[in-house]
Scaffold this motif. Structure first.
Motif, PDB file in Angstrom:
ATOM      1  N   UNK A   1       1.005  -1.197   0.020  1.00 34.94           N
ATOM      2  CA  UNK A   1      -0.091   0.027  -0.132  1.00 34.94           C
ATOM      3  C   UNK A   1       0.646   1.406   0.169  1.00 34.94           C
ATOM      4  N   UNK A   2       1.872   1.205   0.610  1.00 40.13           N
ATOM      5  CA  UNK A   2       2.665   2.431   0.728  1.00 40.13           C
ATOM      6  C   UNK A   2       4.222   2.135   1.512  1.00 40.13           C
ATOM      7  N   UNK A   3       5.043   2.898   1.323  1.00 42.74           N
ATOM      8  CA  UNK A   3       6.486   2.564   2.260  1.00 42.74           C
ATOM      9  C   UNK A   3       6.461   4.090   2.889  1.00 42.74           C
ATOM     10  N   UNK A   4       6.006   4.150   4.223  1.00 40.85           N
ATOM     11  CA  UNK A   4       5.931   5.396   4.852  1.00 40.85           C
ATOM     12  C   UNK A   4       4.919   6.202   4.139  1.00 40.85           C
ATOM     13  N   UNK A   5       5.328   7.642   3.940  1.00 46.19           N
ATOM     14  CA  UNK A   5       4.641   8.448   3.127  1.00 46.19           C
ATOM     15  C   UNK A   5       4.563   8.343   1.737  1.00 46.19           C
ATOM     16  N   UNK A   6       5.450   7.385   1.098  1.00 46.48           N
ATOM     17  CA  UNK A   6       5.528   7.088  -0.269  1.00 46.48           C
ATOM     18  C   UNK A   6       4.394   6.462  -0.472  1.00 46.48           C
ATOM     19  N   UNK A   7       3.364   6.887  -1.346  1.00 51.69           N
ATOM     20  CA  UNK A   7       2.012   5.986  -1.803  1.00 51.69           C
ATOM     21  C   UNK A   7       2.030   5.555  -2.974  1.00 51.69           C
ATOM     22  N   UNK A   8       2.556   6.206  -4.043  1.00 49.71           N
ATOM     23  CA  UNK A   8       2.718   5.651  -5.441  1.00 49.71           C
ATOM     24  C   UNK A   8       3.968   5.779  -5.982  1.00 49.71           C
ATOM     25  N   UNK A   9       4.598   4.820  -6.801  1.00 47.20           N
ATOM     26  CA  UNK A   9       5.619   4.844  -7.716  1.00 47.20           C
ATOM     27  C   UNK A   9       5.591   4.177  -8.847  1.00 47.20           C
ATOM     28  N   UNK A  10       4.957   4.985 -10.032  1.00 51.85           N
ATOM     29  CA  UNK A  10       4.600   4.307 -11.385  1.00 51.85           C
ATOM     30  C   UNK A  10       5.371   4.655 -12.192  1.00 51.85           C
ATOM     31  N   UNK A  11       5.918   3.801 -13.004  1.00 49.21           N
ATOM     32  CA  UNK A  11       6.813   3.555 -14.030  1.00 49.21           C
ATOM     33  C   UNK A  11       6.068   3.437 -15.301  1.00 49.21           C
ATOM     34  N   UNK A  12       5.815   4.914 -15.898  1.00 45.78           N
ATOM     35  CA  UNK A  12       4.891   4.769 -16.862  1.00 45.78           C
ATOM     36  C   UNK A  12       5.498   5.152 -18.378  1.00 45.78           C
ATOM     37  N   UNK A  13       5.140   4.626 -19.523  1.00 42.22           N
ATOM     38  CA  UNK A  13       5.347   4.587 -20.874  1.00 42.22           C
ATOM     39  C   UNK A  13       4.102   5.051 -21.736  1.00 42.22           C
ATOM     40  N   UNK A  14       4.157   6.076 -22.180  1.00 44.30           N
ATOM     41  CA  UNK A  14       2.979   6.816 -22.805  1.00 44.30           C
ATOM     42  C   UNK A  14       3.364   7.044 -24.609  1.00 44.30           C
ATOM     43  N   UNK A  15       2.567   6.338 -25.246  1.00 40.64           N
ATOM     44  CA  UNK A  15       2.830   6.246 -26.925  1.00 40.64           C
ATOM     45  C   UNK A  15       2.838   7.920 -27.435  1.00 40.64           C
ATOM     46  N   UNK A  16       2.984   7.597 -28.452  1.00 36.52           N
ATOM     47  CA  UNK A  16       3.290   9.134 -29.382  1.00 36.52           C
ATOM     48  C   UNK A  16       1.849   9.604 -29.662  1.00 36.52           C
ATOM     49  N   UNK A  17       1.703  10.818 -29.164  1.00 33.54           N
ATOM     50  CA  UNK A  17       0.497  11.681 -29.441  1.00 33.54           C
ATOM     51  C   UNK A  17      -0.615  11.524 -28.388  1.00 33.54           C
TER      52      UNK A  17
ATOM     53  N   UNK B   1       0.516  14.836 -21.536  1.00 31.12           N
ATOM     54  CA  UNK B   1       0.485  14.480 -23.222  1.00 31.12           C
ATOM     55  C   UNK B   1       1.813  14.275 -23.446  1.00 31.12           C
ATOM     56  N   UNK B   2       1.983  13.022 -24.309  1.00 29.95           N
ATOM     57  CA  UNK B   2       3.200  13.109 -25.218  1.00 29.95           C
ATOM     58  C   UNK B   2       2.713  13.705 -26.532  1.00 29.95           C
ATOM     59  N   UNK B   3       3.558  14.960 -26.938  1.00 23.85           N
ATOM     60  CA  UNK B   3       2.979  15.639 -27.924  1.00 23.85           C
ATOM     61  C   UNK B   3       4.027  15.077 -29.033  1.00 23.85           C
ATOM     62  N   UNK B   4       5.036  14.454 -28.807  1.00 23.60           N
ATOM     63  CA  UNK B   4       5.978  13.952 -29.939  1.00 23.60           C
ATOM     64  C   UNK B   4       5.015  12.844 -30.804  1.00 23.60           C
ATOM     65  N   UNK B   5       5.409  13.034 -32.263  1.00 29.36           N
ATOM     66  CA  UNK B   5       4.815  11.808 -33.187  1.00 29.36           C
ATOM     67  C   UNK B   5       5.701  10.764 -33.543  1.00 29.36           C
ATOM     68  N   UNK B   6       7.086  10.868 -32.911  1.00 32.99           N
ATOM     69  CA  UNK B   6       8.198   9.885 -33.236  1.00 32.99           C
ATOM     70  C   UNK B   6       8.687   9.216 -31.998  1.00 32.99           C
ATOM     71  N   UNK B   7       8.367   9.544 -30.760  1.00 26.94           N
ATOM     72  CA  UNK B   7       9.107   8.781 -29.922  1.00 26.94           C
ATOM     73  C   UNK B   7       8.140   8.532 -28.484  1.00 26.94           C
ATOM     74  N   UNK B   8       8.328   7.810 -27.847  1.00 28.17           N
ATOM     75  CA  UNK B   8       7.665   7.376 -26.424  1.00 28.17           C
ATOM     76  C   UNK B   8       8.310   8.503 -25.345  1.00 28.17           C
ATOM     77  N   UNK B   9       7.493   8.634 -24.555  1.00 20.36           N
ATOM     78  CA  UNK B   9       7.630   9.287 -23.175  1.00 20.36           C
ATOM     79  C   UNK B   9       7.535   7.975 -22.151  1.00 20.36           C
ATOM     80  N   UNK B  10       8.868   8.445 -21.254  1.00 24.11           N
ATOM     81  CA  UNK B  10       8.912   7.396 -20.159  1.00 24.11           C
ATOM     82  C   UNK B  10       9.227   8.274 -18.911  1.00 24.11           C
ATOM     83  N   UNK B  11       8.694   8.184 -17.992  1.00 22.20           N
ATOM     84  CA  UNK B  11       8.550   8.963 -16.620  1.00 22.20           C
ATOM     85  C   UNK B  11       8.064   8.262 -15.614  1.00 22.20           C
ATOM     86  N   UNK B  12       8.599   8.581 -14.441  1.00 21.94           N
ATOM     87  CA  UNK B  12       8.038   8.003 -13.212  1.00 21.94           C
ATOM     88  C   UNK B  12       7.044   9.165 -12.432  1.00 21.94           C
TER      89      UNK B  12
END
Length: 250
Positions: free
Chosen positions: A48-64, A117-128
């Motif tokens: 559910x959490x580690x102390x006050x750390x509640x969410x750690x999401x490793x996201x990949x969003x497709x182009x556009x 949003x990932x506004x790029x048409x030619x590459x993924x966005x990866x972020x935490x």
């Protein structure tokens, strides 16, 4: 889901290991997300959490593609881009783009709406995307974004977040400190915790590490508490790690 977390006793007295392949996983086509802690349709009462750390999401969003406008309140929300460009808009009037080397923090407080949003048409966005419970409720919402010098994390720990507006990095309403380090193979360093009673959660961004006597690989997470310091050793070239020191009491 079977609980595959490992509570480790030994040289590091109190710790929990979250291997990368035990995380929750959601694939929506345009979005692929790995959840270290319970989130959306992934629910694990052991995570559910580690102390006050509640969410750690490793996201990949497709182009556009991206997340439409949605609400948050009473949460500190931190975004760390790893690859590509992520456009942010919110109800406070901010329209910005964050990319590798940037860090973004929002205090949702009494309530905000935002989209990403990932506004790029030619590459993924990866972020935490990271959520931290705040130490104050119903504050006025705020937004902060800075660009960091990536050279300042080569073979050292670069502070990227703290509780103090005057310090390096962004700041949030919590006694938390985040650092990123990018190390040569066999490089070792130590991290001294800033506040008694805090714990530290390490998340491997690239490569392999040893913390104490515990081996970690890419995207593994390790939470440690009841300690004053940890020793970190890189076991591969260009190994990169995120350290999140957080209070253990909600």
């Amino acid at each position: 889901m079977e609980n595959t977390d490992k509570i480790i006793e030994g040289a590091i007295t109190h710790s929990v290991l979250h291997k990368a392949d035990t995380r929750g996983h959601a694939n929506h086509g345009w979005l692929e997300s790995y959840h270290t802690f319970s989130f959306a349709n992934y629910h694990n009462p052991e995570r559910m959490n580690f102390g006050v750390l509640r969410v750690l999401n490793d996201d990949r969003v497709n182009q556009g593609m991206g997340f439409g406008k949605h609400p948050h309140d009473n949460m500190e929300i931190i975004s760390i881009p790893l690859e590509g460009d992520l456009e942010h808009q919110d109800s406070m009037g901010n329209t910005t783009v964050i990319k590798e080397g940037d860090i973004q923090a929002m205090s949702a407080g009494t309530g905000i709406f935002h989209s990403e949003y990932n506004k790029n048409k030619d590459q993924l966005v990866k972020f935490l995307q990271i959520w931290i419970y705040p130490n104050q409720k119903n504050i006025t919402p705020r937004y902060d974004q800075i660009t960091l010098d990536l050279n300042d994390r080569h073979n050292k720990l670069q502070q990227i977040l703290s509780p103090n507006p005057e310090d390096e990095g962004v700041w949030i309403h919590q006694d938390a400190w985040f650092h990123i380090g990018k190390f040569d193979n066999d490089f070792s360093t130590s991290y001294e915790l800033k506040k008694p009673g805090n714990g530290i959660y390490a998340f491997v961004l690239k490569g392999d590490f040893t913390i104490g006597d515990i081996a970690l690989n890419e995207r593994d997470g390790l939470g440690i508490w009841d300690t004053n310091s940890i020793k970190i050793t890189a076991n591969s070239a260009n190994a990169e790690i995120l350290l999140m020191e957080v209070p253990m009491k909600l």
